[in-house]
Design a protein around this motif. Structure first.
Motif, PDB file in Angstrom:
ATOM      1  N   ALA A  81       0.837  -1.202   0.000  1.00 47.44           N
ATOM      2  CA  ALA A  81       0.000   0.000   0.000  1.00 47.44           C
ATOM      3  C   ALA A  81       0.873   1.253   0.000  1.00 47.44           C
ATOM      4  O   ALA A  81       0.575   2.239  -0.692  1.00 47.44           O
ATOM      5  CB  ALA A  81      -0.930  -0.006   1.211  1.00 47.44           C
ATOM      6  N   ASP A  85       1.056   4.339  -2.952  1.00 51.47           N
ATOM      7  CA  ASP A  85       0.921   5.776  -2.729  1.00 51.47           C
ATOM      8  C   ASP A  85       2.144   6.545  -3.224  1.00 51.47           C
ATOM      9  O   ASP A  85       2.017   7.609  -3.841  1.00 51.47           O
ATOM     10  CB  ASP A  85       0.678   6.063  -1.246  1.00 51.47           C
ATOM     11  N   ARG A 173      -4.387   9.392  -6.226  1.00 51.12           N
ATOM     12  CA  ARG A 173      -4.448   8.423  -5.134  1.00 51.12           C
ATOM     13  C   ARG A 173      -5.890   8.199  -4.679  1.00 51.12           C
ATOM     14  O   ARG A 173      -6.300   7.067  -4.405  1.00 51.12           O
ATOM     15  CB  ARG A 173      -3.575   8.897  -3.969  1.00 51.12           C
ATOM     16  N   THR A 174      -6.672   9.283  -4.591  1.00 53.67           N
ATOM     17  CA  THR A 174      -8.078   9.141  -4.190  1.00 53.67           C
ATOM     18  C   THR A 174      -8.821   8.248  -5.164  1.00 53.67           C
ATOM     19  O   THR A 174      -9.562   7.343  -4.772  1.00 53.67           O
ATOM     20  CB  THR A 174      -8.760  10.517  -4.113  1.00 53.67           C
ATOM     21  N   HIS A 176      -7.596   5.989  -7.220  1.00 54.94           N
ATOM     22  CA  HIS A 176      -7.083   4.611  -7.126  1.00 54.94           C
ATOM     23  C   HIS A 176      -7.708   3.872  -5.942  1.00 54.94           C
ATOM     24  O   HIS A 176      -8.184   2.739  -6.082  1.00 54.94           O
ATOM     25  CB  HIS A 176      -5.564   4.630  -6.976  1.00 54.94           C
ATOM     26  N   HIS A 177      -7.727   4.517  -4.792  1.00 55.07           N
ATOM     27  CA  HIS A 177      -8.228   3.843  -3.593  1.00 55.07           C
ATOM     28  C   HIS A 177      -9.746   3.662  -3.635  1.00 55.07           C
ATOM     29  O   HIS A 177     -10.271   2.684  -3.085  1.00 55.07           O
ATOM     30  CB  HIS A 177      -7.780   4.584  -2.341  1.00 55.07           C
ATOM     31  N   GLN A 180     -10.131   0.524  -5.597  1.00 50.59           N
ATOM     32  CA  GLN A 180      -9.783  -0.650  -4.792  1.00 50.59           C
ATOM     33  C   GLN A 180     -10.903  -0.988  -3.812  1.00 50.59           C
ATOM     34  O   GLN A 180     -11.220  -2.155  -3.585  1.00 50.59           O
ATOM     35  CB  GLN A 180      -8.476  -0.397  -4.026  1.00 50.59           C
TER      36      GLN A 180
END
Length: 256
Positions: A81, A85, A173-174, A176-177, A180
């Motif tokens: 993780a 990032d 990043r927002t 991507h997460h 997920q």
């Protein structure tokens, strides 16, 4: 000390190679791990930590084997993780918000074409701040599905904080997460492919189930593909009939 062998352990040649690769990376990266190392260096440093954890270098031998395995792979996940990032931070370097937003749109379009799992483009998250023990305040963050993943924050007590503007890195990043999270939730809420995809059409259209002859709205009916005895598609009224069709538990009668 627990001498019980771990049946899921990596083969010795693999764990040995992971250990050696980790040691080589640690040695090469050590001089660059200054007070503020570049994100590329940090990503590789955590890649070395990931390899070391997978090799079992961080295990505590006095713990039970199953606990060692759990902690080992939790450490692998934590390092992975962190790598993600840092890698996205590097990928966003030099991008303006406009270019990052365009990039996000292109990535979303590509991923939609090949995705076999659920994806999330928006969401609502309850955030526990690091000062929660002092303030007892929770923050609710609503993320919109626009290409800037615009956020709105409300607090459970006190004044609602004004969120800062995304940077290119936080935007990537927002997104991507969120994806997920969508993938993880998809395992819980999506019907199996064999049960078909709901909504054959608008609610005003009627569809006759080819398994039980029940008539339902097209917004409830689904089409499934049955492999035996011949590959063909059937329209069914429910998950129950979809599973009966796949199990062959119905009369070979076409109710259309």
């Amino acid at each position: 000390m627990n001498d019980q062998p771990d049946p899921t352990a990596l083969p010795p040649r693999v764990s040995s190679a992971a250990h050696e690769a980790a040691e080589l990376l640690f040695a090469a990266l050590g001089p660059d791990m200054s007070a503020r190392p570049r994100p590329e260096i940090e990503a590789l440093w955590f890649a070395a930590k990931l390899l070391a954890a997978a090799a079992g270098d961080l295990d505590f031998p006095d713990k039970p084997v199953d606990e060692q395995r759990r902690e080992r792979w939790e450490e692998v996940a934590s390092s992975a993780a962190y790598i993600t990032d840092k890698a996205l931070t590097v990928a966003a370097e030099g991008l303006s918000m406009e270019r990052a937003s365009d990039r996000l749109g292109n990535l979303d379009a590509i991923e939609q074409e090949v995705a076999t799992t659920a994806r999330a483009y928006a969401g609502v998250v309850e955030l526990t701040p690091p000062d929660f023990t002092d303030t007892g305040r929770l923050l609710t963050v609503a993320i919109r599905a626009d290409l800037r993943r615009t956020i709105r924050v409300t607090a459970s007590r006190g004044v609602n904080p004004m969120p800062r503007q995304h940077t290119a890195a936080t935007l990537l990043r927002t997104s991507h997460h969120l994806h997920q999270l969508g993938r993880a939730l998809g395992e819980l809420v999506l019907e199996p492919v064999a049960d078909g995809i709901p909504m054959c059409g608008p609610a005003g259209h009627e569809v006759t189930c080819q398994i039980c002859a029940r008539i339902v709205g097209a917004d409830v009916a689904r089409t499934i593909e049955v492999a035996t005895p011949l590959s063909r598609k059937l329209t069914v009224c429910s998950t129950t009939c979809a599973r009966a069709a796949n199990a062959g538990e119905y009369a070979e009668t076409d109710h259309r």
